[in-house]
Write an enzyme that holds these catalytic residues in place. Structure first.
Site, mmCIF file in Angstrom:
data_model
loop_
_atom_site.group_PDB
_atom_site.id
_atom_site.type_symbol
_atom_site.label_atom_id
_atom_site.label_comp_id
_atom_site.label_asym_id
_atom_site.label_seq_id
_atom_site.Cartn_x
_atom_site.Cartn_y
_atom_site.Cartn_z
ATOM 1 N N LYS A 106 0.107 8.726 -5.566
ATOM 2 C CA LYS A 106 -0.543 7.911 -6.607
ATOM 3 C C LYS A 106 -1.534 8.696 -7.470
ATOM 4 C CE LYS A 106 -0.277 3.500 -4.165
ATOM 5 N NZ LYS A 106 -0.995 2.324 -3.691
ATOM 6 N N TYR A 135 -0.130 -5.463 5.777
ATOM 7 C CA TYR A 135 0.882 -6.528 5.829
ATOM 8 C C TYR A 135 1.909 -6.284 6.930
ATOM 9 C CZ TYR A 135 3.030 -2.961 2.936
ATOM 10 O OH TYR A 135 3.490 -1.756 2.471
ATOM 11 N N ASP A 156 -2.497 -2.654 -7.988
ATOM 12 C CA ASP A 156 -2.995 -3.060 -6.660
ATOM 13 C C ASP A 156 -4.254 -3.926 -6.762
ATOM 14 O OD1 ASP A 156 -1.075 -1.885 -5.046
ATOM 15 O OD2 ASP A 156 -2.149 0.019 -4.893
ATOM 16 N N GLY A 196 -13.380 0.400 3.982
ATOM 17 C CA GLY A 196 -12.424 1.392 3.494
ATOM 18 C C GLY A 196 -12.844 1.967 2.149
HETATM 19 P P1 NAP Z 1 -5.640 5.702 2.597
HETATM 20 O O1 NAP Z 1 -5.905 6.092 1.192
HETATM 21 O O2 NAP Z 1 -5.075 6.696 3.547
HETATM 22 O O3 NAP Z 1 -7.056 5.193 3.200
HETATM 23 C C1 NAP Z 1 -7.174 4.841 4.551
HETATM 24 C C2 NAP Z 1 -8.523 4.164 4.792
HETATM 25 O O4 NAP Z 1 -8.534 3.695 6.155
HETATM 26 C C3 NAP Z 1 -9.723 5.120 4.667
HETATM 27 O O5 NAP Z 1 -10.838 4.386 4.205
HETATM 28 C C4 NAP Z 1 -9.921 5.582 6.122
HETATM 29 O O6 NAP Z 1 -11.234 5.996 6.404
HETATM 30 C C5 NAP Z 1 -9.651 4.287 6.857
HETATM 31 N N1 NAP Z 1 -9.263 4.503 8.259
HETATM 32 C C6 NAP Z 1 -8.075 4.999 8.711
HETATM 33 N N2 NAP Z 1 -8.082 5.020 10.075
HETATM 34 C C7 NAP Z 1 -9.291 4.534 10.469
HETATM 35 C C8 NAP Z 1 -9.891 4.304 11.734
HETATM 36 N N3 NAP Z 1 -9.233 4.575 12.871
HETATM 37 N N4 NAP Z 1 -11.121 3.764 11.766
HETATM 38 C C9 NAP Z 1 -11.786 3.471 10.621
HETATM 39 N N5 NAP Z 1 -11.276 3.656 9.387
HETATM 40 C C10 NAP Z 1 -10.037 4.196 9.304
HETATM 41 O O7 NAP Z 1 -4.681 4.432 2.696
HETATM 42 P P2 NAP Z 1 -4.467 3.267 1.605
HETATM 43 O O8 NAP Z 1 -3.407 3.657 0.670
HETATM 44 O O9 NAP Z 1 -5.807 2.886 1.078
HETATM 45 O O10 NAP Z 1 -3.863 2.096 2.525
HETATM 46 C C11 NAP Z 1 -4.668 1.399 3.451
HETATM 47 C C12 NAP Z 1 -3.883 0.199 3.993
HETATM 48 O O11 NAP Z 1 -3.673 -0.718 2.933
HETATM 49 C C13 NAP Z 1 -2.495 0.546 4.544
HETATM 50 O O12 NAP Z 1 -2.278 -0.217 5.703
HETATM 51 C C14 NAP Z 1 -1.558 0.110 3.444
HETATM 52 O O13 NAP Z 1 -0.290 -0.268 3.928
HETATM 53 C C15 NAP Z 1 -2.305 -1.109 2.908
HETATM 54 N N6 NAP Z 1 -1.976 -1.453 1.522
HETATM 55 C C16 NAP Z 1 -1.574 -2.718 1.267
HETATM 56 C C17 NAP Z 1 -1.290 -3.091 -0.013
HETATM 57 C C18 NAP Z 1 -0.818 -4.494 -0.280
HETATM 58 O O14 NAP Z 1 -0.282 -4.720 -1.369
HETATM 59 N N7 NAP Z 1 -1.021 -5.427 0.619
HETATM 60 C C19 NAP Z 1 -1.410 -2.173 -1.078
HETATM 61 C C20 NAP Z 1 -1.860 -0.878 -0.795
HETATM 62 C C21 NAP Z 1 -2.132 -0.532 0.522
HETATM 63 P P3 NAP Z 1 -11.660 7.562 6.201
HETATM 64 O O15 NAP Z 1 -12.000 7.711 4.751
HETATM 65 O O16 NAP Z 1 -12.831 7.722 7.103
HETATM 66 O O17 NAP Z 1 -10.477 8.391 6.615
#
Ligand code: NAP
Length: 284
Positions: free
Chosen positions: A66, A223, A103, A127
């Site tokens: 992205k 989800y 998003d 997050g």
């Molecule tokens: P990302 O950029 O990799 O960010 C991950 C986030 O989760 C960071 O803030 C990370 O913290 C935190 N994290 C990961 N493991 C953790 C743990 N064990 N304890 C505490 N914090 C933790 O991922 P993303 O793209 O934002 O996606 C995040 C989630 O949103 C995913 O499950 C994705 O499938 C979902 N999502 C859903 C939609 C929807 O339309 N519903 C759209 C986009 C994403 P750090 O910074 O400390 O690493």
């Protein structure tokens, strides 16, 4: 000739976007197909140029592409501020933006359906990754009072600084996850925008029932599974407004669909296709 759309990312094989968009194309009788393509980070530019040259109508862009995709498109103002896009429209007029981030708009739409106006609502968001960033910019536009807590507190601070320098209307604060027990007491809305609780780590949650109050709105962007441990904890705490990540997924897809075709797609058809695919809630 059949119009081709697709999603690029890595990994990509579990993407729900093909099932969602193809269901909408079918329901509307459009001669179009949506496919998933695994594209490693170093190939993002070639993939975007290649799809455009082949006459694709548009692309969705997902993790981890992205941010990197920004260099190869003409992002609109908001996605420039966010620093990431998820939708490219190859048929945008020359000189106009052809890349967007749907998003955040999707998350805000879901929340507004549940709570009405977000102005001056106290939102606690966990997050600071890709999803959190997109949501934060839109929440700020709505005038919400936002607190961002992240495991890596520095990233929450960076996001706050980015929000403040972009001149949105809302208040913003940041911190580490240790602030959660105190911050949640003042919150109207809790958003989990981390990947905690996502398959296969389905028993993980950052917040348990004992920390929640009944009037809290709990929104999990995860989800897969549909009902996460966080949402089960919310149920245990007697929380009425529990929102899973499927609606946001469908709304971000619907926004992209509209950008590409000019048509508002049938949300119910797209949502049904996604929920059916997720089945009992678990996409393996
Ligand atoms: P990302 O950029 O990799 O960010 C991950 C986030 O989760 C960071 O803030 C990370 O913290 C935190 N994290 C990961 N493991 C953790 C743990 N064990 N304890 C505490 N914090 C933790 O991922 P993303 O793209 O934002 O996606 C995040 C989630 O949103 C995913 O499950 C994705 O499938 C979902 N999502 C859903 C939609 C929807 O339309 N519903 C759209 C986009 C994403 P750090 O910074 O400390 O690493």
């Amino acid at each position: 000739m059949k119009k081709v759309y697709g999603v690029i990312g890595d990994p990509i094989e579990h993407s729900l976007s093909p099932v969602m968009h193809n269901a909408a194309f079918e329901a509307l009788g459009l001669d179009a197909i949506y496919l998933a393509f695994r594209v490693p980070l170093q190939n993002v530019g070639n993939a975007i140029r290649g799809a455009e040259s082949l006459g694709f109508g548009g692309l969705n862009v997902t993790v981890p592409l992205k941010e990197a995709a920004m260099r190869f498109v003409r992002p609109d103002e908001l996605s420039k501020r966010i620093g990431a896009i998820n939708t490219i429209n190859f048929e945008a007029p020359e000189g106009e933006p052809n890349a967007f981030n749907t998003d955040g708009i999707a998350a805000v739409r879901v929340l507004k359906e549940n709570v009405g106006s977000l102005t001056k609502k106290n939102v606690l968001m966990l997050g600071a990754g890709g999803a959190a960033k997109a949501i934060a910019f839109y929440l700020q536009n709505e005038g919400a009072r936002l607190v961002i807590l992240n495991r890596t507190a520095k990233r929450a601070k960076e996001l706050m600084e980015r929000l403040l320098s972009s001149g949105g209307a809302g208040e913003v604060a940041w911190g580490g996850l240790e602030e959660l027990p105190t911050r949640i007491k003042e919150a109207d809305i809790l958003i989990n925008a981390t990947s905690v609780g996502m398959y296969p780590n389905v028993e993980e949650t950052l917040v348990t029932a004992d920390l929640m109050h009944k009037d809290l709105v709990v929104f999990d962007v995860v989800y897969n599974p549909v009902e996460t441990r966080l949402l089960r904890e919310a149920k245990k705490a007697g929380v009425r407004h529990r929102i899973d990540g499927v609606k946001m997924l469908v709304y971000q897809g619907a926004e992209a669909f509209k950008i590409w075709t000019g048509i508002s797609p049938p949300i119910d058809v797209m949502e049904r296709a996604v929920r059916e695919r997720l089945g009992g809630g678990m996409e393996k």
